[in-house]
Design a protein around this motif. Structure first.
Motif, PDB file in Angstrom:
ATOM      1  N   GLU A  76      -0.517   3.608  -1.525  1.00  0.00           N
ATOM      2  CA  GLU A  76      -0.174   2.225  -1.799  1.00  0.00           C
ATOM      3  C   GLU A  76      -1.414   1.340  -1.784  1.00  0.00           C
ATOM      4  O   GLU A  76      -2.115   1.256  -0.773  1.00  0.00           O
ATOM      5  CB  GLU A  76       0.847   1.763  -0.746  1.00  0.00           C
ATOM      6  CG  GLU A  76       1.734   0.675  -1.279  1.00  0.00           C
ATOM      7  CD  GLU A  76       1.444  -0.665  -0.627  1.00  0.00           C
ATOM      8  OE1 GLU A  76       0.353  -1.204  -0.820  1.00  0.00           O
ATOM      9  OE2 GLU A  76       2.331  -1.165   0.049  1.00  0.00           O
ATOM     10  N   ARG A  78      -1.887  -1.934  -1.852  1.00  0.00           N
ATOM     11  CA  ARG A  78      -1.921  -3.097  -0.966  1.00  0.00           C
ATOM     12  C   ARG A  78      -2.364  -2.685   0.438  1.00  0.00           C
ATOM     13  O   ARG A  78      -3.249  -3.307   1.023  1.00  0.00           O
ATOM     14  CB  ARG A  78      -0.569  -3.795  -0.907  1.00  0.00           C
ATOM     15  CG  ARG A  78      -0.548  -4.975   0.071  1.00  0.00           C
ATOM     16  CD  ARG A  78       0.811  -5.638   0.151  1.00  0.00           C
ATOM     17  NE  ARG A  78       1.186  -6.266  -1.109  1.00  0.00           N
ATOM     18  CZ  ARG A  78       0.760  -7.475  -1.501  1.00  0.00           C
ATOM     19  NH1 ARG A  78      -0.026  -8.178  -0.722  1.00  0.00           N
ATOM     20  NH2 ARG A  78       1.155  -7.979  -2.652  1.00  0.00           N
ATOM     21  N   LEU A  79      -1.777  -1.638   0.984  1.00  0.00           N
ATOM     22  CA  LEU A  79      -2.131  -1.191   2.326  1.00  0.00           C
ATOM     23  C   LEU A  79      -3.596  -0.761   2.389  1.00  0.00           C
ATOM     24  O   LEU A  79      -4.316  -1.091   3.333  1.00  0.00           O
ATOM     25  CB  LEU A  79      -1.219  -0.053   2.780  1.00  0.00           C
ATOM     26  CG  LEU A  79      -1.505   0.515   4.168  1.00  0.00           C
ATOM     27  CD1 LEU A  79      -1.372  -0.563   5.239  1.00  0.00           C
ATOM     28  CD2 LEU A  79      -0.580   1.684   4.455  1.00  0.00           C
ATOM     29  N   GLU A  82      -5.681  -3.893   2.353  1.00  0.00           N
ATOM     30  CA  GLU A  82      -5.579  -4.602   3.637  1.00  0.00           C
ATOM     31  C   GLU A  82      -6.438  -3.918   4.699  1.00  0.00           C
ATOM     32  O   GLU A  82      -7.164  -4.577   5.450  1.00  0.00           O
ATOM     33  CB  GLU A  82      -4.122  -4.676   4.097  1.00  0.00           C
ATOM     34  CG  GLU A  82      -3.298  -5.644   3.286  1.00  0.00           C
ATOM     35  CD  GLU A  82      -1.805  -5.586   3.590  1.00  0.00           C
ATOM     36  OE1 GLU A  82      -1.345  -4.634   4.285  1.00  0.00           O
ATOM     37  OE2 GLU A  82      -1.092  -6.498   3.135  1.00  0.00           O
ATOM     38  N   ASP A  83      -6.355  -2.594   4.754  1.00  0.00           N
ATOM     39  CA  ASP A  83      -7.167  -1.846   5.716  1.00  0.00           C
ATOM     40  C   ASP A  83      -8.660  -1.983   5.394  1.00  0.00           C
ATOM     41  O   ASP A  83      -9.491  -2.116   6.296  1.00  0.00           O
ATOM     42  CB  ASP A  83      -6.773  -0.371   5.731  1.00  0.00           C
ATOM     43  CG  ASP A  83      -5.392  -0.137   6.326  1.00  0.00           C
ATOM     44  OD1 ASP A  83      -4.822  -1.062   6.943  1.00  0.00           O
ATOM     45  OD2 ASP A  83      -4.880   0.995   6.157  1.00  0.00           O
ATOM     46  N   GLY A 176       0.207  -3.414  -5.762  1.00  0.00           N
ATOM     47  CA  GLY A 176       0.289  -2.336  -4.790  1.00  0.00           C
ATOM     48  C   GLY A 176       0.504  -0.965  -5.390  1.00  0.00           C
ATOM     49  O   GLY A 176       0.449   0.024  -4.701  1.00  0.00           O
TER      50      GLY A 176
END
Length: 180
Positions: A76, A78-79, A82-83, A176
Motif C-alpha cells: 500500500e 500510502r502506508l 507515511e512510514d 495508495g
C-alpha cells in the motif's frame, strides 16, 4: 570529564549546528572545536578530518534508509509513504545538510548508495517495471517529501506529514494503490 562517546556526540551536535548555519564546506574543524571549547587536537582524537565527521553523521542515515527499503514488501503506497515520511522527518537535519551541500555525498562516495535505495523505494511504490512517466512522478513524490521535511521543519510534524503524503500520492497519480 566526558566519556569519549559523549564527546563524539557533542562534536557531532555542534558540527550539525555549524553545518546548518554556514554550510558543510564553510565549516572547519577549528570552528567546531572553538565552539565546543576544546582543543583542535582533542577533536582530531575523535575525528581525523571533516570528511570523517560528516560521514559519521550521514552513515547512520544511509544505513537506516537502506534497511527501510530492504525490510519492506511492495504494498500500500500510502502506508509506505507515511512510514518514509516518519523516517526522513527523524533525519531532517542531516537531509538539510545534504540538500544544502549535495557535493558532500559525492565526496563521501555515498551517491550510489542513495540512488540505489531511492530506486528500491520506487520499485516498492510502483512495481518492478514502472513506466518512465511513473518513475518521474516517483522522483517528484519522494524528492518533494524530502524537501518538505527541510522546508517546513518549523511546523508540527503531523501537519507536514498529512500534506506531504497527500501531495506525494497526487504526484504518483494514486491514492495508495501501486501504479503501473
Amino acid at each position: 570529564m566526558a566519556r569519549p562517546s559523549d564527546t563524539k556526540i557533542r562534536i557531532q551536535a555542534t558540527a550539525r549546528e555549524l553545518f546548518r548555519e554556514q554550510g558543510v564546506q564553510n565549516t572547519s574543524l577549528k570552528q567546531i572545536s572553538d565552539r565546543l571549547g576544546i582543543t583542535k587536537p582533542a577533536l582530531y582524537y575523535h575525528f581525523s578530518s571533516r570528511e570523517e565527521l560528516v560521514r559519521s553523521i550521514l552513515q547512520p542515515v544511509m544505513d537506516t534508509l537502506e534497511a527501510f527499503v530492504i525490510g519492506r514488501e511492495p504494498g500500500e503506497g500510502r502506508l509506505l509513504l507515511e512510514d518514509y515520511f516518519d523516517l526522513i522527518w527523524r533525519y531532517r537535519e542531516e537531509i538539510s545538510m545534504v540538500l544544502h551541500a549535495p557535493t558532500v555525498l559525492a565526496e563521501l562516495e555515498m551517491v550510489d548508495r542513495m540512488w540505489r535505495w531511492r530506486k528500491e523505494l520506487t520499485v516498492l511504490l510502483l512495481g518492478p517495471a514502472p513506466s518512465d512517466a511513473a518513475r518521474i512522478r516517483s522522483t517528484v513524490a519522494l524528492g518533494g517529501m524530502a524537501d518538505c521535511v527541510v522546508e517546513h521543519a518549523d511546523l508540527p510534524a503531523q501537519e507536514v506529514k498529512a500534506a506531504a503524503v497527500e501531495a506525494a500520492l497526487a504526484a504518483l497519480g494514486t491514492l495508495g494503490r501501486a501504479t503501473p
